[in-house]
Motif scaffolding. Structure first.
Motif, PDB file in Angstrom:
ATOM      1  N   UNK A 285       0.845  -1.196   0.000  1.00  0.00           N
ATOM      2  CA  UNK A 285       0.000   0.000   0.000  1.00  0.00           C
ATOM      3  C   UNK A 285       0.873   1.236   0.000  1.00  0.00           C
ATOM      4  N   UNK A 286       0.259   2.403  -0.159  1.00  0.00           N
ATOM      5  CA  UNK A 286       1.086   3.614  -0.253  1.00  0.00           C
ATOM      6  C   UNK A 286       1.891   3.833   1.022  1.00  0.00           C
ATOM      7  N   UNK A 287       1.326   3.457   2.204  1.00  0.00           N
ATOM      8  CA  UNK A 287       2.046   3.758   3.460  1.00  0.00           C
ATOM      9  C   UNK A 287       3.039   2.660   3.875  1.00  0.00           C
ATOM     10  N   UNK A 288       3.085   1.558   3.163  1.00  0.00           N
ATOM     11  CA  UNK A 288       4.021   0.498   3.542  1.00  0.00           C
ATOM     12  C   UNK A 288       3.524  -0.865   3.080  1.00  0.00           C
ATOM     13  N   UNK A 289       4.211  -1.910   3.550  1.00  0.00           N
ATOM     14  CA  UNK A 289       3.840  -3.259   3.110  1.00  0.00           C
ATOM     15  C   UNK A 289       3.375  -4.080   4.307  1.00  0.00           C
ATOM     16  N   UNK A 290       2.273  -4.791   4.122  1.00  0.00           N
ATOM     17  CA  UNK A 290       1.733  -5.653   5.177  1.00  0.00           C
ATOM     18  C   UNK A 290       1.863  -7.112   4.730  1.00  0.00           C
ATOM     19  N   UNK A 291       2.220  -7.973   5.684  1.00  0.00           N
ATOM     20  CA  UNK A 291       2.342  -9.402   5.373  1.00  0.00           C
ATOM     21  C   UNK A 291       1.557 -10.206   6.409  1.00  0.00           C
ATOM     22  N   UNK A 292       0.817 -11.204   5.939  1.00  0.00           N
ATOM     23  CA  UNK A 292       0.130 -12.087   6.901  1.00  0.00           C
ATOM     24  C   UNK A 292      -0.049 -13.474   6.318  1.00  0.00           C
ATOM     25  N   UNK A 293      -0.266 -14.425   7.226  1.00  0.00           N
ATOM     26  CA  UNK A 293      -0.515 -15.808   6.800  1.00  0.00           C
ATOM     27  C   UNK A 293      -1.854 -16.245   7.380  1.00  0.00           C
ATOM     28  N   UNK A 294      -2.794 -16.563   6.521  1.00  0.00           N
ATOM     29  CA  UNK A 294      -4.046 -17.181   6.978  1.00  0.00           C
ATOM     30  C   UNK A 294      -5.019 -16.209   7.630  1.00  0.00           C
ATOM     31  N   UNK A 295      -6.244 -16.707   7.759  1.00  0.00           N
ATOM     32  CA  UNK A 295      -7.305 -15.911   8.371  1.00  0.00           C
ATOM     33  C   UNK A 295      -7.894 -16.681   9.540  1.00  0.00           C
ATOM     34  N   UNK A 296      -8.122 -15.978  10.632  1.00  0.00           N
ATOM     35  CA  UNK A 296      -8.796 -16.609  11.775  1.00  0.00           C
ATOM     36  C   UNK A 296     -10.275 -16.267  11.642  1.00  0.00           C
ATOM     37  N   UNK A 297     -11.157 -17.278  11.511  1.00  0.00           N
ATOM     38  CA  UNK A 297     -12.572 -16.945  11.351  1.00  0.00           C
ATOM     39  C   UNK A 297     -13.130 -16.288  12.606  1.00  0.00           C
ATOM     40  N   UNK A 298     -14.031 -15.311  12.416  1.00  0.00           N
ATOM     41  CA  UNK A 298     -14.651 -14.624  13.555  1.00  0.00           C
ATOM     42  C   UNK A 298     -16.149 -14.915  13.554  1.00  0.00           C
ATOM     43  N   UNK A 299     -16.896 -14.133  14.330  1.00  0.00           N
ATOM     44  CA  UNK A 299     -18.310 -14.421  14.552  1.00  0.00           C
ATOM     45  C   UNK A 299     -19.174 -14.249  13.304  1.00  0.00           C
ATOM     46  N   UNK A 300     -18.837 -13.263  12.472  1.00  0.00           N
ATOM     47  CA  UNK A 300     -19.673 -12.975  11.298  1.00  0.00           C
ATOM     48  C   UNK A 300     -20.898 -12.159  11.680  1.00  0.00           C
ATOM     49  N   UNK A 301     -21.878 -12.121  10.804  1.00  0.00           N
ATOM     50  CA  UNK A 301     -23.118 -11.408  11.093  1.00  0.00           C
ATOM     51  C   UNK A 301     -23.001  -9.900  10.937  1.00  0.00           C
ATOM     52  N   UNK A 302     -23.764  -9.176  11.755  1.00  0.00           N
ATOM     53  CA  UNK A 302     -23.859  -7.728  11.658  1.00  0.00           C
ATOM     54  C   UNK A 302     -23.676  -7.092  13.034  1.00  0.00           C
ATOM     55  N   UNK A 303     -23.192  -5.840  13.073  1.00  0.00           N
ATOM     56  CA  UNK A 303     -22.939  -5.242  14.390  1.00  0.00           C
ATOM     57  C   UNK A 303     -24.220  -4.941  15.162  1.00  0.00           C
ATOM     58  N   UNK A 304     -24.173  -5.202  16.463  1.00  0.00           N
ATOM     59  CA  UNK A 304     -25.312  -4.862  17.321  1.00  0.00           C
ATOM     60  C   UNK A 304     -25.480  -3.344  17.322  1.00  0.00           C
ATOM     61  N   UNK A 305     -26.737  -2.926  17.224  1.00  0.00           N
ATOM     62  CA  UNK A 305     -26.993  -1.482  17.250  1.00  0.00           C
ATOM     63  C   UNK A 305     -27.665  -0.997  15.984  1.00  0.00           C
TER      64      UNK A 305
END
Ligand SMILES: Nc1ncnc2c1ncn2[C@@H]1O[C@H](COP(=O)(O)OP(=O)(O)OP(=O)(O)O)[C@@H](O)[C@H]1O
Length: 412
Positions: free
Chosen positions: A153-173
């Motif tokens: 990206x313009x501000x730098x480089x990000x590196x990651x391995x894999x995704x941790x699944x989260x709750x999903x759905x929609x925000x309360x409120x």
């Protein structure tokens, strides 16, 4: 190595004008959930980076795991856009996050279009610099076990391995407010959770019949509410205890055995609807299924629902019991729900509950006693408790009227 958590929202499910609202609400909920943790945020379009120093990152992930609307996280590492630095960071990330041996691929996304190398060229260059350092990495482009993602990206480089699944759905409120009829059973806590996950702000409504039922049945519901409180942005949930004993006694005295459950549920619905209308709640939610027990039939639902006009949501109606149990284990309510204490629906279960009740007969059963005053009286005496995950219930359980026993925990 600068480490952060990347939070993703599941872009695919976000539609048009809802998107900015959704993102605004989820930011608010995340800030609230992490308010006691020393973190900083970078907000970018439809993603959030959470930066931390000397904070237990697993605790941050744990707290974010309660926030509905988040679809996945990744631990993400940042460096400059210099290709040697990117390769160096890639090596460190592999050492830290990847279990070798594995088949492997690098995928690069380049949002900085002025960068001299294209995405594929960046992947190839980094792979050529990284691969000689690891015997256990075998390139496999089609179906790799491990993907190392590089985002330039313009501000730098990000590196990651894999995704941790989260709750999903929609925000309360954003999804309106609902009143959950919460028993001590397995299904209604799951129903509450599923609606909260869809962004509905819920309050809990429990019909308590002490001393016909033991005080432990109320404690059970409080313990369940404590677990559900984790899934709210403010770690707080309202539990309304509705004194049902007099109505319960009247039903047991006047109603023919096969209709006891039908009439009891009609009273639940009446009470729920009045309370919801008085307090600005849009819907009633319960853990009803079809077919789990003899009295749960479509005819029965029809006769019960006949007394209300508020929308009734039954989120677990299509679920297999095993799936409901699995969710209740995940949200940690299962062990509480299976404790043996009866509540009003599970004591005095009729020997032959009617499977095809009729509205006429239900009205006839109800005409045998003056229930309107009893309902008014119950609603006047509802006790509201604000439950947090640490609410204490260290009181002597026996020899108390539930009202007295609970009064010191009651807040309006
Ligand atoms: N004492 C109660 N207070 C509030 N709601 C209740 C109560 N008893 C039953 N309900 C509501 O009616 C639904 C169906 O009740 P039923 O008796 O079939 O189930 P249960 O054994 O209480 O437990 P569950 O359905 O939660 O596993 C419940 O899911 C719940 O929404």
């Amino acid at each position: 190595m600068e480490k952060a958590i990347l939070i993703r929202f599941g872009d695919l499910v976000l539609k048009g004008k809802n998107k900015p609202k959704f993102i605004g609400q989820i930011k608010k909920n995340i800030r609230s959930k992490l308010k006691n943790v020393n973190v900083e945020y970078t907000f970018q379009h439809d993603r959030i980076y959470v930066h931390f120093n000397e904070v237990d990152s697993d605790e941050v992930i744990k707290q974010l795991g309660y926030v509905s609307g988040i679809h996945s996280f990744s631990y993400i590492y940042k460096t400059t856009k210099d290709i040697e630095s990117i390769a160096q960071l890639a090596k460190e990330v592999i050492q830290k996050e990847v279990k070798l041996p594995t088949t492997f691929k690098i995928e690069t996304k380049r949002t900085d279009k002025n960068y001299p190398l294209k995405s594929l060229e960046i992947s190839q260059k980094v792979a050529s610099l990284v691969l000689p350092s690891f015997d256990g990495l075998k390139v496999e482009v089609r179906n790799p076990e491990t993907v190392l993602d590089i985002e330039l990206r313009s501000e730098g480089t990000y590196i990651y391995v894999g995704k941790i699944p989260a709750l999903g759905g929609f925000p309360i409120g954003l999804g309106g407010k609902g009143l959950v009829m919460l028993s001590g059973g397995i299904d209604s806590p799951v129903a509450a959770h599923l609606m909260m996950k869809q962004g509905i702000d819920v309050e809990l409504f429990h019909f308590e019949s002490t001393p016909l039922t033991p005080l432990e049945s109320v404690q059970k519901v409080i313990e369940i509410a404590k677990k559900l409180a984790y899934y709210t942005p403010y770690n707080k949930i309202k539990l309304h205890l509705v004194p049902f004993t007099k109505i319960h006694e009247a039903i047991l005295s006047y109603v023919a055995d096969p209709y006891i459950i039908t009439i009891m549920r009609r009273m639940f619905y009446r009470l729920g609807e009045i309370y919801a209308n008085q307090h600005g709640l849009d819907t009633l939610i319960n853990g009803e299924s079809v077919g789990q027990v003899a009295s749960q039939t479509l005819s029965s639902i029809k006769v019960i629902e006949n007394v209300t006009s508020i929308p009734i949501l039954r989120p677990v109606i299509t679920y297999d019991k095993n799936d409901i149990i699995n969710i209740s284990k995940k949200i940690d309510t299962y062990d509480i729900s299976i404790l043996p204490f009866n509540d009003c629906c599970s004591i005095y279960v009729p020997r032959n509950p009617v499977t095809k009740p009729t509205i006429d007969q239900a009205l006839k059963e109800e005409s045998r006693f003056e229930f309107k005053e009893l309902l008014e009286d119950a609603l006047k005496n509802v006790q509201t408790m604000i439950i947090t995950p640490t609410t204490d219930f260290e009181i002597a359980l026996h020899g108390f009227d539930v009202k007295d026993a609970l009064s010191s925990y009651t807040q309006e």
